[in-house]
Design an enzyme around this catalytic site. Structure first.
Site, PDB file in Angstrom:
ATOM      1  N   HIS A 162      -4.981 -29.804  45.773  1.00  0.00           N
ATOM      2  CA  HIS A 162      -5.347 -29.080  44.553  1.00  0.00           C
ATOM      3  C   HIS A 162      -6.866 -29.019  44.413  1.00  0.00           C
ATOM      4  CE1 HIS A 162      -1.362 -30.790  42.870  1.00  0.00           C
ATOM      5  NE2 HIS A 162      -1.163 -29.491  43.054  1.00  0.00           N
ATOM      6  N   LYS A 192      11.097 -31.876  31.990  1.00  0.00           N
ATOM      7  CA  LYS A 192      10.663 -32.518  33.224  1.00  0.00           C
ATOM      8  C   LYS A 192      10.166 -33.932  32.942  1.00  0.00           C
ATOM      9  CE  LYS A 192       7.994 -31.449  37.349  1.00  0.00           C
ATOM     10  NZ  LYS A 192       7.068 -30.529  37.989  1.00  0.00           N
ATOM     11  N   ARG A 240       0.733 -24.039  51.206  1.00  0.00           N
ATOM     12  CA  ARG A 240       0.706 -25.057  52.253  1.00  0.00           C
ATOM     13  C   ARG A 240       1.515 -24.658  53.468  1.00  0.00           C
ATOM     14  NH1 ARG A 240       3.144 -29.690  48.666  1.00  0.00           N
ATOM     15  NH2 ARG A 240       4.376 -27.846  48.252  1.00  0.00           N
ATOM     16  N   SER A 265       2.171 -33.393  45.349  1.00  0.00           N
ATOM     17  CA  SER A 265       2.246 -34.374  44.264  1.00  0.00           C
ATOM     18  C   SER A 265       3.509 -35.217  44.385  1.00  0.00           C
ATOM     19  CB  SER A 265       2.214 -33.679  42.904  1.00  0.00           C
ATOM     20  OG  SER A 265       0.960 -33.096  42.677  1.00  0.00           O
TER      21      SER A 265
END
Length: 152
Positions: free
Chosen positions: A17, A41, A90, A127
């Site tokens: 990031h 979440k 990615r 993450s």
């Protein structure tokens, strides 16, 4: 003024990031790092901590602003008068997922999505991997900015 929103949960911010934000600074007059809030979440780090991690990592960069938001990213773009959404890619799976979101956002608005490929040395970091390392007592410091290392 060219503004970009870089949305995500940043739970926590990773070196991947960080790299995308740093490279975005050269493309835009302002990069707004927007931490999305999703009540459904379960996060490892509190919203205030995630915001502080990013603010501390970019404390000397006036072109970066950190905010929190709920709702559609395109609505946030309109509110902030941002013309672009910045996203990092990615791998091919990221591309397919992000492409669908970009097409949806483009259909709903005039907001353009700008994709940056992650640097080769950070392309494997996510993450969720960092959280897994932390949950299992591993050393996550090679994968996150110093502002996160101080907290973990």
């Amino acid at each position: 003024m060219r503004k970009a929103i870089f949305p995500g949960s940043f739970d926590p911010i990773t070196n991947g990031h960080y790299d995308i934000i740093k490279r975005g600074i050269s493309l835009f007059d302002e990069v707004i790092v927007a931490i999305g809030v999703n009540a459904e979440k379960k996060y490892m780090f509190a919203l205030e901590d995630r915001k502080r991690f990013i603010e501390e990592a970019f404390k000397d960069e006036p072109k970066v602003r950190v905010i929190t938001y709920a709702g559609l990213t395109i609505d946030l773009c309109k509110k902030e008068k941002a013309q672009f959404i910045l996203r990092g890619l990615r791998n091919p799976a990221d591309f397919e997922f992000e492409k669908a979101i970009a097409h949806t956002n483009r259909r709903l608005s005039k907001i353009e999505t700008v994709f940056l490929l992650t640097a080769a040395n950070t392309s494997y970091i996510s993450s969720s991997i960092v959280r897994d390392v932390l949950r299992n007592g591993g050393d996550a410091s090679p994968f996150v900015p110093d502002s996160v290392v101080c907290k973990i």
